[in-house]
Motif scaffolding. Structure first.
Motif, mmCIF file in Angstrom:
data_model
loop_
_atom_site.group_PDB
_atom_site.id
_atom_site.type_symbol
_atom_site.label_atom_id
_atom_site.label_comp_id
_atom_site.label_asym_id
_atom_site.label_seq_id
_atom_site.Cartn_x
_atom_site.Cartn_y
_atom_site.Cartn_z
ATOM 1 N N CYS A 27 0.829 -1.205 0.000
ATOM 2 C CA CYS A 27 0.000 0.000 0.000
ATOM 3 C C CYS A 27 0.866 1.259 0.000
ATOM 4 O O CYS A 27 1.708 1.443 0.870
ATOM 5 C CB CYS A 27 -0.931 0.010 1.210
ATOM 6 S SG CYS A 27 -2.046 1.438 1.208
ATOM 7 N N CYS A 29 -0.465 4.375 0.134
ATOM 8 C CA CYS A 29 -1.262 5.533 0.553
ATOM 9 C C CYS A 29 -0.451 6.435 1.485
ATOM 10 O O CYS A 29 0.486 6.004 2.147
ATOM 11 C CB CYS A 29 -2.579 5.099 1.191
ATOM 12 S SG CYS A 29 -2.519 4.680 2.940
ATOM 13 N N CYS A 32 -0.181 5.303 5.152
ATOM 14 C CA CYS A 32 0.783 4.235 5.431
ATOM 15 C C CYS A 32 2.200 4.788 5.419
ATOM 16 O O CYS A 32 3.056 4.343 6.184
ATOM 17 C CB CYS A 32 0.642 3.090 4.425
ATOM 18 S SG CYS A 32 -0.752 1.998 4.794
ATOM 19 N N SER A 41 3.589 0.411 2.853
ATOM 20 C CA SER A 41 3.478 -0.668 3.829
ATOM 21 C C SER A 41 3.185 -1.962 3.095
ATOM 22 O O SER A 41 2.662 -1.955 1.979
ATOM 23 C CB SER A 41 2.372 -0.375 4.848
ATOM 24 O OG SER A 41 1.108 -0.396 4.212
ATOM 25 N N ARG A 72 -5.523 1.792 13.665
ATOM 26 C CA ARG A 72 -4.116 1.397 13.513
ATOM 27 C C ARG A 72 -3.548 1.060 14.877
ATOM 28 O O ARG A 72 -3.583 1.900 15.775
ATOM 29 C CB ARG A 72 -3.307 2.543 12.875
ATOM 30 C CG ARG A 72 -3.676 2.837 11.431
ATOM 31 C CD ARG A 72 -2.793 3.940 10.861
ATOM 32 N NE ARG A 72 -3.104 4.227 9.473
ATOM 33 C CZ ARG A 72 -2.550 3.585 8.421
ATOM 34 N NH1 ARG A 72 -1.649 2.640 8.626
ATOM 35 N NH2 ARG A 72 -2.896 3.892 7.193
HETATM 36 ZN ZN ZN Z 1 -2.146 2.431 3.104
#
Ligand code: ZN
Ligand code: ZN
Length: 134
Positions: A27, A29, A32, A41, A72
């Motif tokens: 990921c 994003c 992350c 991540s 998280r």
């Molecule tokens: Zn992410």
């Protein structure tokens, strides 16, 4: 397969994933990137019921790039990212593969949020990709 084991940097958190992950997703994003302090991540998607966890997780309720709520969880002592739980998918855990004792035992099959990938991340170019989440 044999169970996968992992934990945090200081050893306070230890876990066992009892069955193979349903998916391994890279990921990119921005959240992350912030949460990991890195460029992306690597995530193991698995049923929460397949994870045995010892130790005390600290957590933060994040609202992701997708707009969805994501809890998280990390070690409150050493800060290692351990797991996320998407509110939209109850019972699903997203384990951070970097916390495995042997992270080389998994390989991502999909990458998401490539629109915010760092420009030098080219090694994953051939991997199935999504510009956003799913
Ligand atoms: Zn992410
Ligand atoms: Zn720790």
């Amino acid at each position: 397969m044999t169970a996968m084991k992992g934990g945090c940097l200081c050893g306070q958190i230890r876990y066992t994933l009892k069955s193979a992950p349903a998916a391994t997703v890279l990921c990119h994003c921005t959240h992350c990137q912030k949460a990991s302090g890195s460029a992306f991540s690597v995530n193991l998607v698995a049923p929460l019921s397949e994870i045995e966890m010892t130790g005390t997780l600290a957590s933060y309720d994040d609202t992701g790039d997708s707009g969805n709520l994501l809890k998280r969880s990390f070690c409150g002592t050493c800060g290692s990212s351990i797991m996320s739980e998407p509110a939209a998918r109850p019972g699903v855990a997203i384990l951070k593969a970097g916390s495995l004792d042997d992270p080389s035992s998994v390989k991502p099959g999909l990458q998401i949020w490539t629109r915010s990938a760092q420009p030098w991340v080219k090694f994953a170019a051939d991997m199935p990709s999504m510009e956003q989440g799913r």
